[in-house]
Design an enzyme around this catalytic site. Structure first.
Site, short mmCIF file in Angstrom:
data_model
loop_
_atom_site.label_atom_id
_atom_site.label_comp_id
_atom_site.label_asym_id
_atom_site.label_seq_id
_atom_site.Cartn_x
_atom_site.Cartn_y
_atom_site.Cartn_z
N GLU A 154 1.56 -0.26 -4.98
CA GLU A 154 0.64 0.81 -5.33
C GLU A 154 1.53 2.06 -5.50
O GLU A 154 1.99 2.63 -4.50
CB GLU A 154 -0.39 1.03 -4.23
CG GLU A 154 -1.39 2.11 -4.54
CD GLU A 154 -2.35 2.38 -3.37
OE1 GLU A 154 -3.54 2.58 -3.62
OE2 GLU A 154 -1.87 2.40 -2.22
N ASP A 165 0.84 -1.19 0.00
CA ASP A 165 0.00 0.00 0.00
C ASP A 165 0.88 1.25 0.00
O ASP A 165 1.88 1.32 0.73
CB ASP A 165 -0.89 -0.03 1.25
CG ASP A 165 -1.80 1.16 1.34
OD1 ASP A 165 -2.65 1.33 0.46
OD2 ASP A 165 -1.66 1.94 2.32
#
Length: 755
Positions: free
Chosen positions: A386, A350
């Protein structure tokens, strides 16, 4: 029975960090560079009563440590750190606050929100410069010493090659909370991931890799609880080593290990979405739960010259300081723990740009990336980033190290706009279908580096993408101000659900076309759980706080005629992807390599079979295009059939020389316009087999036995908002991802026949 603990600990060892049982006692080790003393607090099994407080006797290389003889797994504990409380210098030590061990592998209890959790007095005029003397132990979860023994005998990591990978993103709770065929206590837990019906569903879809949203223990934020909501997604990590307690049906972490074991037996990988960019404690005004109280100045990035304040590159109040070797060590130890103790096959990071940011900015050669890529365990796993955050220079799509896959939001946006009917999108569509070479073709990277998706957990589901012009996040309690405003969505004539058959038919066609584009494009495709059977969130594009039927997957939809048809459609497209190697090329296609005389590896044509010119690419209203792909077959069908029949014990004839096999040629006719269009074949010799028609509910062509052939000199009509796929040979692999596995995997593994 009362437990007698000594007044002093033995010195113990500074490594490994955390609590480690050796069968004779437990060694405790915790890092803090700036503490002046560290206390170990021992609790009863419930974690409610503190039984003993003992000072760790040694500090070696900034690691405080001690050994407790006679202690065993099951012991419940926490820490209290003494040191300066000088927020302006970055120090926030407060021994009145019980601290969770950063290496805790199992939690007892949960955070109970109270003012005592804060290191300062919440309502003081001096704010966080004040000092709170209340004990927080009663409101804190505690760590439990664990024994991680598990029999992994015969488990093998599937090690699916990147170019054969199909990812399925799912939420542990949401994927099974509404499964009425499961025992009530198993719904929404790790145990449900082991269910044969779920695994068979993944196999029918052609999924190779299950990506789970955060399973690290996470915090239920106070601001959500006050609104009657909850932290559903889990991007607020409390412990980087402990599984989320609410996901364990019987409180046993081995449930996750068993799920991984059974998924592996079916050939399916498991990767975890992990959040190492920030912790759950928020900004400098947040609670003191672990890292802040242990060593705020080491664990977090602080504003230079204003160390009272946290750098907030994540939008979550704080940013972990991966430039510090001990913090980096903790992250690497955590990743290695999940890889080795739970046999996890990879990780999706993330806000990956945060992890690669050094004080001078984002760096693909950062300490984190270097440590990860040289690690003998972790460097062999699937690694996905990401590639953005809200920090300076935070958008880094295509700039991560060569071993990484990256979520490609340009693919998402361009494909949405193209199928929505936006102008001047043919060029963008073409770039995305060929692997976004302008972003990824460097440093010897392969097309698989782009992780292609049309929908993910963050944003509209696929069904909502074709059902809503705008977001509908009112249930989040933020006056519909949260979530993205630009979704490139279109409702096709009515906002939300409708009974209009014309609108329903158009929506269904667009959904199938977007799914087909995602699965047929060069790169690594990713599906959002439930998109294969029309899952809707009622237009909510930011359901992070909706732990209810807005987010949970309704499997009744999968059993509906429409849901079953769409699921079969996805399975057919993934079968085409598996059977034709050219859809999984090992290099970026530019049309400059000849597969045969006059046959380049890729070519683009208009609907009249004329090559697309530069002027055509810039035509703002053109929405039809033909993609021709060609490639040599790496393994002839007869060879593959022989290998599969031999595995099943039935035998088969051999195959000839692979060099004698003609190349595969695929024609993908794309019509994103509003009217049917006649397409001509660029190569007119021979006949072509219709493999996929997005105008049909299952994608199966309307013909005898589901097989339609067309002479190359003829033209074909492609319906509005659809695409068709033709090939110079029929589809050979129309079954599940592993043709034997869908029916045989249960028989082959250790847990027997289906009940």
């Amino acid at each position: 029975m009362s437990v007698a603990f000594p007044d002093r600990l033995m010195p113990g060892l500074p490594y490994p960090l955390g609590a480690t049982s050796d069968g004779l006692g437990v060694n405790f080790a915790v890092f803090s560079a700036n503490a002046t003393r560290m206390d170990l607090c021992l609790f009863d099994p419930s974690g409610k009563r503190e039984l003993k407080r003992i000072t760790l006797p040694e500090c070696t290389d900034e690691v405080w440590h001690g050994y407790l003889p006679g202690a065993a797994p099951g012991l419940v504990y926490g820490f209290r750190a003494h040191g300066p409380y000088e927020p302006t210098k970055g120090h926030r030590f407060n021994p009145n606050k019980l601290l969770l061990d950063p290496y805790a592998k199992r939690l007892v209890g949960q955070v109970r929100w109270t003012d005592a959790l804060y290191g300062y007095r919440l309502h003081s005029a001096r704010a966080d410069l004040s000092f709170d003397r209340r004990d927080s132990a009663a409101a804190m979860p505690k760590a439990m010493v664990t024994d991680d023994a598990f029999v992994w005998e015969h488990d093998r990591l599937p090690q699916v090659p990147w170019n054969k990978t199909v990812i399925y993103e799912a939420h542990v709770k949401g994927i099974s909370r509404m499964r009425e065929d499961l025992l009530p206590h198993e719904r929404g837990t790790f145990a449900a991931l082991s269910d044969p019906a779920f695994i068979d569903h993944l196999l029918r879809l052609g999924v190779t890799t299950l990506e789970l949203m955060p399973v690290h223990a996470f915090l239920q934020d106070s601001f959500l609880i006050e609104r009657g909501l909850s932290n559903y997604w889990g991007y607020s990590t409390l412990s980087y080593f402990a599984p989320e307690p609410s996901y364990m049906s019987m409180g046993d972490p081995n449930e996750l290990r068993m799920a991984v074991r059974r998924l592996h037996s079916a050939g399916i990988e498991v990767i975890l979405d992990v959040v190492y960019n920030h912790t759950s404690c928020g900004s400098e005004l947040g609670p003191t739960l672990s890292f802040r109280g242990l060593d705020n100045a080491s664990y977090f990035r602080l504003l230079p010259g204003q160390e009272r304040y946290h750098i907030n590159d994540t939008g979550c109040g704080n940013t972990l300081n991966l430039s510090h070797p001990r913090v980096l060590q903790m992250v690497m130890d955590s990743l290695r723990y999940w890889a080795q103790s739970f046999h996890i096959d990879g990780f999706r990071f993330d806000l990956g740009s945060t992890l690669g940011r050094e004080p001078h900015g984002f760096d693909p050669g950062s300490g984190f990336f270097d440590a990860l890529l040289q690690d003998p365990v972790l460097s062999k796993l699937k690694l996905i980033s990401e590639p953005w955050d809200i920090g300076p220079g935070g958008y880094q799509l295509g700039n991560h190290p060569a071993r990484f896959g990256e979520w490609n939001d340009k693919f998402r946006d361009d494909l949405r706009k193209f199928w929505k009917g936006d102008e001047a999108m043919r060029g963008g569509f073409a770039q995305r279908m060929l692997g976004s070479a302008e972003l990824f073709e460097h440093n010897r990277r392969k097309p698989w580096a782009t992780v292609n998706f049309i929908a993910s957990h963050d944003g509209f589901t696929l069904r909502d993408l074709v059902s809503y012009n705008g977001k509908h996040n009112e249930a989040n309690g933020e006056n519909n101000n949260d979530g993205h405003n630009d979704n490139a969505s279109y409702n096709w004539g009515a906002e939300g659900e409708t009974d209009d058959p014309g609108i329903q038919a158009t929506r269904a066609c667009v959904q199938r076309s977007m799914l087909a584009s995602t699965l047929l494009a060069q790169g690594t495709p990713m599906l959002l759980a439930g998109d294969e059977f029309n899952r809707s969130q009622g237009g909510n594009n930011n359901a992070y706080c909706q732990d209810n039927e807005i987010s949970w997957i309704n499997w009744e939809q999968a059993r509906s005629p429409e849901g079953a048809a769409l699921t079969a459609f996805v399975g057919r497209v993934t079968a085409i992807r598996r059977d034709f190697d050219v859809l999984r090329a090992s290099y970026f296609l530019h049309g400059n390599q000849m597969v045969a005389d006059g046959l380049p590896d890729v070519a683009w044509f208009d609907e009249s079979a004329q090559p697309v010119t530069s002027e055509d690419w810039n035509n703002p209203v053109a929405r039809a295009i033909t993609l021709q792909l060609a490639g040599k077959r790496l393994e002839p069908h007869k060879q593959l059939s022989s290998r599969l029949h031999d595995a099943a014990g039935t035998g088969a004839d051999g195959a000839g020389d692979p060099q004698e096999v003609p190349p595969d040629v695929l024609m993908i006719f794309v019509n994103a316009g509003h009217e049917p269009i006649e397409f001509s074949f660029p190569r007119t010799e021979g006949e072509y087999f219709l493999l996929l028609d997005c105008a049909q509910p299952t994608g199966m062509p309307e013909g005898e036995g589901g097989q339609v052939t067309v002479d190359g000199s003829a033209s074909v009509q492609v319906q509005a908002h659809t695409l068709q796929v033709f090939a110079n040979r029929p589809l050979h692999l129309s079954s599940a991802i592993y043709p034997l596995a869908a029916n045989e995997w249960i028989k082959r593994n250790e847990w027997g026949e289906r009940a």
